[in-house]
Design a protein around this motif. Sequence first.
Motif, mmCIF file in Angstrom:
data_model
loop_
_atom_site.group_PDB
_atom_site.id
_atom_site.type_symbol
_atom_site.label_atom_id
_atom_site.label_comp_id
_atom_site.label_asym_id
_atom_site.label_seq_id
_atom_site.Cartn_x
_atom_site.Cartn_y
_atom_site.Cartn_z
ATOM 1 N N VAL A 158 31.445 34.513 33.356
ATOM 2 C CA VAL A 158 32.909 36.192 34.238
ATOM 3 C C VAL A 158 34.166 35.326 33.271
ATOM 4 O O VAL A 158 34.901 36.778 32.854
ATOM 5 C CB VAL A 158 32.982 35.880 35.045
ATOM 6 C CG1 VAL A 158 34.513 37.013 35.478
ATOM 7 C CG2 VAL A 158 32.174 36.637 36.333
ATOM 8 N N THR A 173 35.596 38.090 30.760
ATOM 9 C CA THR A 173 36.983 38.286 30.342
ATOM 10 C C THR A 173 37.930 38.169 29.388
ATOM 11 O O THR A 173 38.483 39.237 28.910
ATOM 12 C CB THR A 173 37.779 37.366 31.663
ATOM 13 O OG1 THR A 173 37.385 37.616 32.406
ATOM 14 C CG2 THR A 173 39.332 37.872 31.784
ATOM 15 N N ILE A 218 26.090 38.238 33.153
ATOM 16 C CA ILE A 218 27.240 38.589 33.822
ATOM 17 C C ILE A 218 26.772 39.672 33.946
ATOM 18 O O ILE A 218 26.144 40.395 33.083
ATOM 19 C CB ILE A 218 28.553 38.562 33.048
ATOM 20 C CG1 ILE A 218 28.730 39.471 32.484
ATOM 21 C CG2 ILE A 218 28.568 37.584 33.724
ATOM 22 C CD1 ILE A 218 28.966 40.635 32.563
ATOM 23 N N ILE A 267 27.967 44.258 34.596
ATOM 24 C CA ILE A 267 29.338 44.957 35.020
ATOM 25 C C ILE A 267 29.028 45.915 36.307
ATOM 26 O O ILE A 267 27.683 46.751 35.651
ATOM 27 C CB ILE A 267 29.989 45.653 33.601
ATOM 28 C CG1 ILE A 267 30.512 44.374 32.511
ATOM 29 C CG2 ILE A 267 30.982 46.583 34.187
ATOM 30 C CD1 ILE A 267 31.828 44.854 32.324
ATOM 31 N N THR A 296 34.362 46.102 37.233
ATOM 32 C CA THR A 296 33.537 44.346 38.228
ATOM 33 C C THR A 296 32.966 43.682 37.923
ATOM 34 O O THR A 296 32.222 44.323 37.071
ATOM 35 C CB THR A 296 33.368 45.077 39.200
ATOM 36 O OG1 THR A 296 34.721 46.072 40.066
ATOM 37 C CG2 THR A 296 33.453 44.401 40.305
ATOM 38 N N VAL A 297 33.556 42.398 37.176
ATOM 39 C CA VAL A 297 32.271 41.706 36.563
ATOM 40 C C VAL A 297 32.095 40.590 37.777
ATOM 41 O O VAL A 297 32.148 39.973 38.132
ATOM 42 C CB VAL A 297 32.815 40.883 35.303
ATOM 43 C CG1 VAL A 297 32.350 40.032 35.193
ATOM 44 C CG2 VAL A 297 33.321 41.806 34.363
ATOM 45 N N VAL A 298 30.295 40.381 37.538
ATOM 46 C CA VAL A 298 30.138 39.691 38.263
ATOM 47 C C VAL A 298 29.048 38.725 38.137
ATOM 48 O O VAL A 298 28.451 38.614 36.676
ATOM 49 C CB VAL A 298 28.417 40.441 39.576
ATOM 50 C CG1 VAL A 298 28.261 39.639 40.631
ATOM 51 C CG2 VAL A 298 29.997 41.494 39.908
ATOM 52 N N GLY A 299 29.228 37.562 38.134
ATOM 53 C CA GLY A 299 28.338 36.664 37.282
ATOM 54 C C GLY A 299 29.284 34.989 37.968
ATOM 55 O O GLY A 299 29.286 34.870 38.919
ATOM 56 N N ALA A 359 33.597 37.656 41.568
ATOM 57 C CA ALA A 359 32.980 39.321 41.266
ATOM 58 C C ALA A 359 34.990 38.883 41.288
ATOM 59 O O ALA A 359 35.430 39.009 41.547
ATOM 60 C CB ALA A 359 33.022 39.823 42.225
ATOM 61 N N ARG A 360 35.289 39.634 39.601
ATOM 62 C CA ARG A 360 36.087 39.815 39.555
ATOM 63 C C ARG A 360 36.807 41.031 38.726
ATOM 64 O O ARG A 360 35.705 41.927 37.954
ATOM 65 C CB ARG A 360 36.706 38.865 38.665
ATOM 66 C CG ARG A 360 38.244 38.107 37.944
ATOM 67 C CD ARG A 360 37.859 37.253 37.627
ATOM 68 N NE ARG A 360 38.220 36.553 37.748
ATOM 69 C CZ ARG A 360 37.922 34.738 37.009
ATOM 70 N NH1 ARG A 360 38.116 34.630 35.785
ATOM 71 N NH2 ARG A 360 38.200 34.048 38.064
ATOM 72 N N GLU A 372 31.182 31.689 37.659
ATOM 73 C CA GLU A 372 32.462 31.213 36.589
ATOM 74 C C GLU A 372 32.522 31.182 35.732
ATOM 75 O O GLU A 372 33.666 31.791 35.102
ATOM 76 C CB GLU A 372 32.947 30.354 37.690
ATOM 77 C CG GLU A 372 34.977 30.465 37.470
ATOM 78 C CD GLU A 372 35.142 29.624 38.343
ATOM 79 O OE1 GLU A 372 36.046 28.743 38.033
ATOM 80 O OE2 GLU A 372 34.697 28.881 38.787
#
Length: 556
Positions: free
Chosen positions: A358, A362, A323, A325, A350-353, A297-298, A355
Motif C-alpha cells: 500500500v 501510495t 494490492i 483497488i 480504496t487500496v487494500v494490501g 485498507a487505505r 502495509e
Amino acid sequence: MEWINNLFFGGGVAHSILLIALVIAVGIALGKIKIAGISLGITWILFVGIALSHFGMRIDPSTLHFVKEFGLILFVYSIGLQVGPSFFSSLKKGGLTLNMLASAIVFLGVAITYVLHVVTGIPITTMVGILSGAVTNTPGLGAAQQAYSDMTGINDPSIPLGYAVAYPLGVIGIIVSIMAMRVFFRIKLDKEAEAARGGDSDDSGAQRISIVLENPAIAGRTVGDISGLIDRTFVLSRVCHADGRIEIASNTTQLNLGDKLFVIAAHKDEEALVAFLGHKIDMDFSEWEKLDSQFIARRVMITKPELNGKRLGDLRLRSTYGINITRVNRAGVDLVANRSLQLQMGDRVTVVGTETGVAEATKVLGNSMRRLREPNLIPIFVGIFLGVFLGSIPILLPGIPQPLKLGLAGGPLIVSILISRFGPQYKVVTYTTMSANLMLREIGIALFLAGVGLGAGEGFVETIVDGGGYKWVGYGVIITMVPLLLVGIIGRLFYKINYFTLAGLLAGSMTDPPALAYSNAVAGNDLPAVSYATVYPLTMFLRILTAQLLILFAAA
C-alpha cells in the motif's frame, strides 16, 4: 469632510471598490437573518444595492457593466465545473424521468410568462425579469440582461426590477408548493421514509458483497479467467480459502469450491454475480477486517497530474505491488474500480494490501494534499477565454432578424461543463477543491448581484408605486407555483415518485437552495439532495438558455 462625500457619492476607483464592498458585506450580513426558518440569503446583496443606488450612491456605468459581467462569468463557470462530471450521467436511467419532469417545469414557466406578456401587455423584458425572480434563478437574469444588451446596445432596467420584485415570494412559493403537495396527497412522512428504505438502491454505486463459491464450472479457475466469463462490472477484492488463509485477489489467484469471496460490484450486477458464483452470505466488512489482519485498507488521493485520464488497469498496481483497488470515490460517489475506469485528479481510491504494498502504491498515486490545494488557474482562464469566444459567435436562425448568441452566461457554462467532463481524457487537469470552487462561485454571484442592484436602484420605488409594479408580485407567484403544482401532481400520480424525492425535484427545478434545505429538514435523509443534484445541471442550463431565447424570439 468633502473627501468623505466624494468617497461615497463621487466617482473614481476608490469610490467604486468601496461601494461594491459595502453592498456585498451588508447584503451577506442581512442574508443570515431568517424569518420562519426562511432566508433570502445572498440575494440581499441585490436589495442593498438597489437601496444605496436609490439614495444616490452610484458607480460609473462602464465600470458597473464590467463588474457585473465578470461576476456572472465567474459564477456560471464555477457552476459548470461543479456539475459537469455528472451532467451527462444524470440524463440516464432513473435520472431521465426526474430530468424530464424538471424540464417540464422549466418550459411551463416559460409558456406562462409568454402568455402573461401577451395578455397584460407588459414588455417581454420585464416579464423575463419577473420569471427569473419567480424561479429564483440569478444566472437566467444575467443571461437575459446580456442578450438584450447585445441586441440593442443598451440595458433595460426593468429586467432586474422585475427580478427583485418577484424574488422574495418566489422563494416562499417554492416551499409552499412542496408543503401543498404533502397536504394534497395526505403524505405520512414515516410511511414515505419506510417506502424509501424499501426501494432505495443505487444501480451504479459500489456495493460490498460476500459470496461462497459453489459453481463447479469455476472451481480450479483463476480470478483472471472468470473476469471474461460474465459481462458484469465487479472487483474481486479478497479470497478466504477453506483453510482460513486470506489473500488479496490477483489475476493468478486460484478459486476453489467453498472459498469465501469479498466482491465489490454495482448494485445492478449483484443478482447476476451471486447466481453465477454461488450464494450470498451475511458477512459484514468488519468480519473481513478481523480475518485479514495482515492487510490494511487505505484511502489514497490521486494527486499526480500525469495520472489524470489514465485507465486504472494501465497502472498495473495489482501485479506490481500485490494490492487491490476496490473502489473509487469521485465527488462523494463510490464507483466500482474496474480496469477501464479513467482516473481523475482528486479521486479517492480504496487500496487494500500489505502495509509495504500500500505504501508503494501510495507513492505512485500521489496522495499529496498540498498538490491538490494548489490552484490550477490555467484551465480556468483558458476555459473562460473559450467560453467567452463561444458565447460571442453569432448563430443565425430562420425568422429571427438578430443572430442568437450563447452570451457571457451560456458560453462559459457550456465550455466548463464540457471541459470538466471530458478534460481528463485529454490530460487536462480541471480539479478544484470544493472550497475553492465555492469561493469562486460566491465571489462571482456577489459581484454580479451588487452590479445589478446598483444599476437598478434609480426609479425602483417609482416603478413599484406608480408603474403598477405591485402587480408583478402576483404574476411571479403564478409563474412559481402553477408549474410546480401541476408537475408535482403528475410525478406523484403517474410516476409514483417518493415525496422526499419529489420535494428535491421541485427545489432542483428552481435551483433553489432554501427549498432544498427545507426539504432535507423535513425528510431527515438524503433523498431530496440526491434528486436535487440529479436535475440541477440540466435545469440550470435550460434556465439560462430559455431566458435568452424569450427575449430574442420576442424581438423577431
